[in-house]
Design an enzyme around this catalytic site. Sequence first.
Site, PDB file in Angstrom:
ATOM      1  N   ASP A 202       0.868  -1.171   0.000  1.00 58.72           N
ATOM      2  CA  ASP A 202       0.000   0.000   0.000  1.00 58.72           C
ATOM      3  C   ASP A 202       0.906   1.222   0.000  1.00 58.72           C
ATOM      4  O   ASP A 202       2.131   1.083  -0.089  1.00 58.72           O
ATOM      5  CB  ASP A 202      -0.953  -0.001   1.220  1.00 58.72           C
ATOM      6  CG  ASP A 202      -2.299   0.635   0.872  1.00 58.72           C
ATOM      7  OD1 ASP A 202      -2.291   1.793   0.412  1.00 58.72           O
ATOM      8  OD2 ASP A 202      -3.339  -0.028   1.040  1.00 58.72           O
ATOM      9  N   HIS A 281      -2.631   3.323  -4.761  1.00 57.39           N
ATOM     10  CA  HIS A 281      -2.152   2.856  -3.446  1.00 57.39           C
ATOM     11  C   HIS A 281      -0.719   2.319  -3.543  1.00 57.39           C
ATOM     12  O   HIS A 281      -0.377   1.345  -2.899  1.00 57.39           O
ATOM     13  CB  HIS A 281      -3.072   1.757  -2.898  1.00 57.39           C
ATOM     14  CG  HIS A 281      -4.333   2.303  -2.279  1.00 57.39           C
ATOM     15  ND1 HIS A 281      -4.768   1.941  -1.035  1.00 57.39           N
ATOM     16  CD2 HIS A 281      -5.238   3.194  -2.725  1.00 57.39           C
ATOM     17  CE1 HIS A 281      -5.896   2.572  -0.755  1.00 57.39           C
ATOM     18  NE2 HIS A 281      -6.194   3.336  -1.768  1.00 57.39           N
ATOM     19  N   GLU A 353      -9.658   2.988  -5.101  1.00 56.09           N
ATOM     20  CA  GLU A 353      -9.338   4.384  -4.781  1.00 56.09           C
ATOM     21  C   GLU A 353      -8.189   4.963  -5.614  1.00 56.09           C
ATOM     22  O   GLU A 353      -7.265   5.560  -5.073  1.00 56.09           O
ATOM     23  CB  GLU A 353      -9.002   4.500  -3.279  1.00 56.09           C
ATOM     24  CG  GLU A 353     -10.165   4.088  -2.400  1.00 56.09           C
ATOM     25  CD  GLU A 353      -9.875   4.165  -0.905  1.00 56.09           C
ATOM     26  OE1 GLU A 353     -10.748   4.648  -0.183  1.00 56.09           O
ATOM     27  OE2 GLU A 353      -8.778   3.741  -0.466  1.00 56.09           O
TER      28      GLU A 353
HETATM   29  C1  ACM Z   1     -10.620  -0.292   0.565  1.00 55.76           C
HETATM   30  O1  ACM Z   1     -11.079  -0.239   1.704  1.00 55.76           O
HETATM   31  N1  ACM Z   1     -10.021   0.769   0.048  1.00 55.76           N
HETATM   32  C2  ACM Z   1     -10.678  -1.499  -0.230  1.00 55.76           C
END
Ligand code: ACM
Length: 561
Positions: A202, A281, A353
Amino acid sequence: MRHHNKLLLKKRNFSNSLMLFLVLFGITSTVQAQLIPAPSKMDKGSGVFEVDENTSLQFSSKNDGLEEMTIYFQKQVKRLSGIGLPINEKSGKKIRFQIDEKSGLVEEGYKLEISEDNIEISASTTAGVFYGMQSVLQYFPDIRTNEKITLPVMEITDEPAFGWRGMMLDVSRHFYSVETIKEVLDLMAFYKLNTFHWHLTDNEGWRLEIKKYPKLTSVGAWRQEIPGSVFYKKDSTYAEPLTGEPYRYGGFYTQEQAREVVAYATKRNITVIPEIEMPGHSAAALAAYPEFSCAQPKQDPPGSNLWNDVTDTENMAFNYCAGEEAPFQFLQDVLLEVMEIFPSEYIHVGGDEVDKSYWEKCASCQARIQEENLKNEEGLQSYFIKRMEKFLDAHNRKLLGWDEILEGGLAPQATVMSWRGEKGGIAAAKSGHDVVMSPSDPLYFNRYQADPEGEPQAGPYSINTLKKVYNYEPIPESLNTEEARYVLGSQFAIWTEFISSVEHLEYMLLPRMTAFSEAVWSSKDNKDFEDFTKRLNQGHYRRWKNNGIRFHPNYFEKSEY
Ligand code: ACM
Ligand code: ZN
């Protein structure tokens, strides 16, 4: 069983004296664990089977992993009682493990028969035998004891409601050791969960050694204080550094350690699914290799708690560039090593995201949109995921991604993990795609489980109480029977922005993990929240307490102990 529980609750004083009496006379197994998750069918008889030196273990065949599983069981008995049960001895009482493909039991289902002379677990797969063993182990002592180990005479026939019973753990925001991962896997196995989704990368840290790209871990696994860095903020969870040393926080798994985790999980019927996030991410990876981002800024991975407060998109990148070829080559190289370590059918590629503003400003990304006739940046995200799917498919793996991968068009074979509620999952199932339900409300266990007042800081947005988790049904009402078949099951998630210690992790995990386990294992008409909390109080809280495992005390009736 239920009637008996009610009696216990009403007549606690009486029950306490009865307990004392029984303890004094050496019958300590009266407050037995009541099974979680609740089995499909359970008939209790009278009398007990006593596990002692005259007991031996037996397994039906040598070629299907049953021997290894028998040894696993043998070790559990040894650990808790000191007794080393012989395997396949002729005389004496038997604990028998049998695989019978014609048993009529579904995959992972089992039949457990306990008489005064024998225990027999039969199943059509080793997984079924393993779950039969777990049911037996729930009747075992919490910790090493010299007391007698007895099991009540009974017969259980049991099978799971869903094939995908998962847990996701984020080890990027805070790193957790192999030992902690094994502890989590043990808890999962004990509560009959079978899929561990390991969120390995991440923005805040890359946690897996990749031999071809050593900077992913030498740079991307560590957060450091770089004087003058505009996006760096000291993380409150960092230990104070030695004088003159920079703040440094992080860690990673070597490939050898990751393999060790996979082997440990496999023995417990748990599939480990790695998640390598793309195209967003990815700030930690891009701190190591800025050349794979659009603007290529030099940066270091942000601290764990930054979450929403890093907005300096000029000076840092979160996304891979989708216009250049090099990032695709890089990710394919990474996935080749990942697939070598993880034999899972699914590889999770994230997809959630994605801040598409980088792509809007990037000439290569815009050129790709033109060349490929894509509508916009959402189309570019879809292009990205479809390319990765082709690559995984060529290696006989399936792509799994968060529900954002629906935007701009879903890759042909993709499986969707629905987290922003069930909407994405419903849309995917209706279009014939497999789905894993993981709606953040109620299945994000990083969120509060009780009134935030008095709780450690947790994810906002919803309060995911034990009861809400318990009552969760993975199949939405809006799906018909045909569509519902695409729902493989469900999983809960723990994101660790606010969770920096093992104790805190356990506190967020328990008892909610047990409520989840019943939501995915036990059939709908076999669920009863009140009965469930009573069973929790009949051995489960006590077991954790005796083993030094933290838990949230909601519903904990301390007077039981
Ligand atoms: C997430 O909670 N962004 C998958
Ligand atoms: Zn770009």
